[in-house]
Design a protein around this motif. Structure first.
Motif, PDB file in Angstrom:
ATOM      1  N   LYS A   1       0.815  -1.219   0.000  1.00  0.00           N
ATOM      2  CA  LYS A   1       0.000   0.000   0.000  1.00  0.00           C
ATOM      3  C   LYS A   1       0.850   1.271   0.000  1.00  0.00           C
ATOM      4  CE  LYS A   1      -4.103  -2.025   2.221  1.00  0.00           C
ATOM      5  NZ  LYS A   1      -4.200  -3.053   1.262  1.00  0.00           N
ATOM      6  N   ASN A   2       2.045   1.160  -0.540  1.00  0.00           N
ATOM      7  CA  ASN A   2       2.916   2.324  -0.686  1.00  0.00           C
ATOM      8  C   ASN A   2       2.747   2.810  -2.128  1.00  0.00           C
ATOM      9  OD1 ASN A   2       4.924   4.207  -0.830  1.00  0.00           O
ATOM     10  ND2 ASN A   2       6.472   2.944   0.172  1.00  0.00           N
ATOM     11  N   TYR A   3       1.635   3.488  -2.378  1.00  0.00           N
ATOM     12  CA  TYR A   3       1.247   3.837  -3.738  1.00  0.00           C
ATOM     13  C   TYR A   3       2.148   4.894  -4.364  1.00  0.00           C
ATOM     14  CZ  TYR A   3      -2.842   1.089  -2.595  1.00  0.00           C
ATOM     15  OH  TYR A   3      -3.669   0.069  -2.229  1.00  0.00           O
ATOM     16  N   ARG A   4       2.696   5.782  -3.549  1.00  0.00           N
ATOM     17  CA  ARG A   4       3.576   6.806  -4.117  1.00  0.00           C
ATOM     18  C   ARG A   4       4.843   6.160  -4.697  1.00  0.00           C
ATOM     19  NH1 ARG A   4       2.922  11.899  -4.008  1.00  0.00           N
ATOM     20  NH2 ARG A   4       1.464  11.825  -2.280  1.00  0.00           N
ATOM     21  N   GLU A   5       5.467   5.255  -3.951  1.00  0.00           N
ATOM     22  CA  GLU A   5       6.656   4.567  -4.464  1.00  0.00           C
ATOM     23  C   GLU A   5       6.295   3.678  -5.649  1.00  0.00           C
ATOM     24  OE1 GLU A   5       9.892   5.035  -3.749  1.00  0.00           O
ATOM     25  OE2 GLU A   5       9.186   6.674  -2.481  1.00  0.00           O
ATOM     26  N   SER A   6       5.123   3.080  -5.598  1.00  0.00           N
ATOM     27  CA  SER A   6       4.664   2.258  -6.717  1.00  0.00           C
ATOM     28  C   SER A   6       4.534   3.111  -7.971  1.00  0.00           C
ATOM     29  CB  SER A   6       3.315   1.611  -6.375  1.00  0.00           C
ATOM     30  OG  SER A   6       2.846   0.855  -7.464  1.00  0.00           O
ATOM     31  N   LEU A   7       3.942   4.274  -7.819  1.00  0.00           N
ATOM     32  CA  LEU A   7       3.793   5.187  -8.952  1.00  0.00           C
ATOM     33  C   LEU A   7       5.153   5.574  -9.521  1.00  0.00           C
ATOM     34  CD1 LEU A   7       2.241   7.096 -10.823  1.00  0.00           C
ATOM     35  CD2 LEU A   7       2.284   8.777  -8.961  1.00  0.00           C
ATOM     36  N   TYR A   8       6.099   5.905  -8.648  1.00  0.00           N
ATOM     37  CA  TYR A   8       7.432   6.281  -9.123  1.00  0.00           C
ATOM     38  C   TYR A   8       8.065   5.150  -9.924  1.00  0.00           C
ATOM     39  CZ  TYR A   8       7.164  10.289  -5.949  1.00  0.00           C
ATOM     40  OH  TYR A   8       6.786  11.439  -5.309  1.00  0.00           O
ATOM     41  N   ALA A   9       7.915   3.922  -9.449  1.00  0.00           N
ATOM     42  CA  ALA A   9       8.482   2.777 -10.165  1.00  0.00           C
ATOM     43  C   ALA A   9       7.802   2.603 -11.524  1.00  0.00           C
ATOM     44  CB  ALA A   9       8.347   1.503  -9.331  1.00  0.00           C
ATOM     45  N   LEU A  10       6.487   2.757 -11.571  1.00  0.00           N
ATOM     46  CA  LEU A  10       5.772   2.624 -12.843  1.00  0.00           C
ATOM     47  C   LEU A  10       6.151   3.733 -13.820  1.00  0.00           C
ATOM     48  CD1 LEU A  10       2.236   1.573 -11.567  1.00  0.00           C
ATOM     49  CD2 LEU A  10       3.979   0.120 -12.647  1.00  0.00           C
TER      50      LEU A  10
ATOM     51  N   PRO B   1      -1.151  -6.073 -16.952  1.00  0.00           N
ATOM     52  CA  PRO B   1      -0.907  -5.986 -15.507  1.00  0.00           C
ATOM     53  C   PRO B   1      -0.699  -4.549 -15.026  1.00  0.00           C
ATOM     54  CG  PRO B   1       0.405  -7.754 -16.455  1.00  0.00           C
ATOM     55  CD  PRO B   1      -0.205  -6.983 -17.600  1.00  0.00           C
ATOM     56  N   VAL B   2      -0.096  -3.715 -15.855  1.00  0.00           N
ATOM     57  CA  VAL B   2       0.085  -2.312 -15.487  1.00  0.00           C
ATOM     58  C   VAL B   2      -1.276  -1.619 -15.450  1.00  0.00           C
ATOM     59  CG1 VAL B   2       1.051  -0.086 -16.213  1.00  0.00           C
ATOM     60  CG2 VAL B   2       2.446  -2.159 -16.346  1.00  0.00           C
ATOM     61  N   ARG B   3      -2.100  -1.869 -16.452  1.00  0.00           N
ATOM     62  CA  ARG B   3      -3.442  -1.271 -16.494  1.00  0.00           C
ATOM     63  C   ARG B   3      -4.241  -1.685 -15.252  1.00  0.00           C
ATOM     64  NH1 ARG B   3      -3.932  -1.612 -21.366  1.00  0.00           N
ATOM     65  NH2 ARG B   3      -4.404  -3.819 -21.526  1.00  0.00           N
ATOM     66  N   GLU B   4      -4.170  -2.971 -14.876  1.00  0.00           N
ATOM     67  CA  GLU B   4      -4.898  -3.449 -13.701  1.00  0.00           C
ATOM     68  C   GLU B   4      -4.366  -2.818 -12.415  1.00  0.00           C
ATOM     69  OE1 GLU B   4      -4.511  -7.686 -13.885  1.00  0.00           O
ATOM     70  OE2 GLU B   4      -5.532  -7.789 -15.812  1.00  0.00           O
ATOM     71  N   LEU B   5      -3.047  -2.743 -12.295  1.00  0.00           N
ATOM     72  CA  LEU B   5      -2.439  -2.163 -11.100  1.00  0.00           C
ATOM     73  C   LEU B   5      -2.785  -0.682 -10.970  1.00  0.00           C
ATOM     74  CD1 LEU B   5      -0.598  -2.257  -8.642  1.00  0.00           C
ATOM     75  CD2 LEU B   5       1.361  -1.983 -10.184  1.00  0.00           C
ATOM     76  N   VAL B   6      -2.688   0.053 -12.058  1.00  0.00           N
ATOM     77  CA  VAL B   6      -3.001   1.480 -12.027  1.00  0.00           C
ATOM     78  C   VAL B   6      -4.485   1.683 -11.720  1.00  0.00           C
ATOM     79  CG1 VAL B   6      -3.106   3.589 -13.421  1.00  0.00           C
ATOM     80  CG2 VAL B   6      -1.061   2.147 -13.485  1.00  0.00           C
TER      81      VAL B   6
END
Length: 85
Positions: free
Chosen positions: A27-36, A52-57
């Motif tokens: 649930k660290n969405y900011r770091e997840s966003l940076y990685a994406l 998988p990117v579409r689903e994750l986003v």
């Protein structure tokens, strides 16, 4: 191994997508966003067509705080087709 050591842009992008998934699971969405975003920078067309990117986003758009969804995440969601443009 560093991301720059990976053989091509597609592999580098996949690496960052996996890092993004791991952050999202915590649930660290900011770091997840940076990685994406790093993944997208490495191989834009590759990342924008990955389901998988579409689903994750899409998941992040539904669960992240509003300040994140209206900025970079919202724009990424439009580029990968996770929300109507």
């Amino acid at each position: 191994m560093r991301p720059d050591d990976l053989p091509n842009e597609g592999r580098r992008a996949q690496y960052f997508v996996e890092i993004g998934k791991a952050h999202a699971m915590q649930k660290n969405y900011r770091e997840s966003l940076y990685a994406l975003l790093r993944a997208e920078h490495a191989a834009p067309q590759h990342v924008r067509t990955m389901s998988p990117v579409r689903e994750l986003v899409g998941h992040m758009m539904r669960t992240a705080r509003r300040d994140l969804t209206t900025g970079d995440l919202g724009r990424l969601a439009q580029r990968v087709g996770a929300v109507p443009s």
